[in-house]
Design a protein around this motif. Sequence first.
Motif, PDB file in Angstrom:
ATOM      1  N   SER A   1       1.032   1.215   2.779  1.00 53.75           N
ATOM      2  CA  SER A   1       0.958   1.638   4.174  1.00 53.75           C
ATOM      3  C   SER A   1       1.849   2.858   4.387  1.00 53.75           C
ATOM      4  O   SER A   1       3.062   2.798   4.150  1.00 53.75           O
ATOM      5  N   ILE A   2       1.277   3.952   4.838  1.00 53.94           N
ATOM      6  CA  ILE A   2       2.053   5.176   5.065  1.00 53.94           C
ATOM      7  C   ILE A   2       3.017   4.995   6.229  1.00 53.94           C
ATOM      8  O   ILE A   2       4.191   5.388   6.155  1.00 53.94           O
ATOM      9  N   SER A   3       2.545   4.373   7.315  1.00 50.02           N
ATOM     10  CA  SER A   3       3.398   4.213   8.496  1.00 50.02           C
ATOM     11  C   SER A   3       4.516   3.203   8.269  1.00 50.02           C
ATOM     12  O   SER A   3       5.539   3.237   8.955  1.00 50.02           O
ATOM     13  N   ASP A   4       4.347   2.302   7.285  1.00 55.43           N
ATOM     14  CA  ASP A   4       5.348   1.266   7.028  1.00 55.43           C
ATOM     15  C   ASP A   4       6.369   1.698   5.971  1.00 55.43           C
ATOM     16  O   ASP A   4       7.283   0.953   5.638  1.00 55.43           O
ATOM     17  N   ASN A   5       6.221   2.921   5.444  1.00 54.76           N
ATOM     18  CA  ASN A   5       7.103   3.393   4.378  1.00 54.76           C
ATOM     19  C   ASN A   5       8.430   3.865   4.969  1.00 54.76           C
ATOM     20  O   ASN A   5       8.525   4.956   5.536  1.00 54.76           O
ATOM     21  N   ARG A   6       9.457   3.036   4.796  1.00 55.71           N
ATOM     22  CA  ARG A   6      10.781   3.371   5.339  1.00 55.71           C
ATOM     23  C   ARG A   6      11.858   3.480   4.260  1.00 55.71           C
ATOM     24  O   ARG A   6      12.971   3.884   4.538  1.00 55.71           O
ATOM     25  N   SER A   7      11.511   3.103   3.035  1.00 59.35           N
ATOM     26  CA  SER A   7      12.522   3.098   1.975  1.00 59.35           C
ATOM     27  C   SER A   7      12.263   4.123   0.885  1.00 59.35           C
ATOM     28  O   SER A   7      13.157   4.410   0.083  1.00 59.35           O
ATOM     29  N   GLY A   8      11.063   4.700   0.826  1.00 61.75           N
ATOM     30  CA  GLY A   8      10.761   5.693  -0.191  1.00 61.75           C
ATOM     31  C   GLY A   8      10.636   5.082  -1.577  1.00 61.75           C
ATOM     32  O   GLY A   8      10.595   3.868  -1.748  1.00 61.75           O
ATOM     33  N   GLY A   9      10.600   5.953  -2.594  1.00 57.01           N
ATOM     34  CA  GLY A   9      10.479   5.476  -3.962  1.00 57.01           C
ATOM     35  C   GLY A   9       9.084   4.954  -4.289  1.00 57.01           C
ATOM     36  O   GLY A   9       8.177   4.982  -3.467  1.00 57.01           O
ATOM     37  N   TRP A  10       8.916   4.505  -5.529  1.00 58.66           N
ATOM     38  CA  TRP A  10       7.671   3.899  -5.990  1.00 58.66           C
ATOM     39  C   TRP A  10       6.477   4.812  -5.695  1.00 58.66           C
ATOM     40  O   TRP A  10       5.447   4.379  -5.182  1.00 58.66           O
ATOM     41  N   TYR A  11       6.609   6.079  -6.021  1.00 60.48           N
ATOM     42  CA  TYR A  11       5.614   7.087  -5.639  1.00 60.48           C
ATOM     43  C   TYR A  11       4.203   6.764  -6.120  1.00 60.48           C
ATOM     44  O   TYR A  11       3.247   6.776  -5.341  1.00 60.48           O
ATOM     45  N   ALA A  12       4.039   6.549  -7.410  1.00 58.90           N
ATOM     46  CA  ALA A  12       2.701   6.356  -7.971  1.00 58.90           C
ATOM     47  C   ALA A  12       2.052   5.079  -7.437  1.00 58.90           C
ATOM     48  O   ALA A  12       0.858   5.078  -7.115  1.00 58.90           O
ATOM     49  N   TYR A  13       2.824   4.018  -7.340  1.00 58.46           N
ATOM     50  CA  TYR A  13       2.257   2.751  -6.862  1.00 58.46           C
ATOM     51  C   TYR A  13       1.879   2.859  -5.390  1.00 58.46           C
ATOM     52  O   TYR A  13       0.782   2.458  -4.993  1.00 58.46           O
ATOM     53  N   ARG A  14       2.782   3.416  -4.575  1.00 57.83           N
ATOM     54  CA  ARG A  14       2.477   3.595  -3.146  1.00 57.83           C
ATOM     55  C   ARG A  14       1.217   4.446  -2.966  1.00 57.83           C
ATOM     56  O   ARG A  14       0.315   4.102  -2.190  1.00 57.83           O
TER      57      ARG A  14
END
Length: 270
Positions: free
Chosen positions: A171-184
């Motif tokens: 979820s793009i709007s739920d991304n608050r911690s960053g990291g895990w680029y490829a999986y996200r």
Amino acid sequence: MADSTLEDQPLAADTFARLPQGFCALVTGASGGIGRALIAELLAHPHCKKVLAVSRDVSCLAAHPELETLEADLTTEQGTASLEQWLAQQLDGESEAGQPPALILNALGLLHDEREQLWPEKRLEDLSLAALTRLHQVNAFAPALLLGMLAPRLRRRTPVIFASLSARVGSISDNRSGGWYAYRASKASHNMLLKTAAIEIARRNPEALLVALHPGTTDTGLSTPFQARVPEGKLFTTGFVARRLLRVACELPPTASGGFYDWAGQAIEW
């Protein structure tokens, strides 16, 4: 253990009431923890007559008179072709078992792979083309190609459910911690491809439901390296997750097609 505030009951007799009596189910990613649990729940339910299971390795699946298995890697063209040919053999005959699958469950997923040296990135400098490509191949492209292959079988105007495992971190709007680029990114791509397919399939079959499901943190090999960070009561068993996902998928109406929901049935923002 699952959240004690939500009862974990066996699947009710009417769980699959929207689907034809004695329906056929297809499970991809069948050898994973959630895939195996989904198969077990389906085989134990009297409403399901046949389960077709697909995985790169089906040796861990116990034999059952109502279970048919195919060993294939759906991230390859050869694997997809093998599945298409196998489905034609399994479903296009004159027997009662020749009915198209009314329930398709995609449990394919990749977060890390020690053999390929793939791990969730903590910073931009950790990004690699190999990881971005591989995770998109497994998490986004394979499910989309599976849908494309099944599309002709979804045209009939009868209830059909396609539920594919996603992840809240997509979820793009739920991304608050960053990291895990490829999986996200791969899970966000998965969601967009499924949403787009849902719009097209709805024109062919208004009774079809295509939905992305977040299983929560489940006690499987995918989550094992990260379980120490999971809050108390939020690490779920595969059986609990399988039952919850089946309930959610079967309770959602066709008007929810193209949506993104968690194991408790709550909508997740894109």
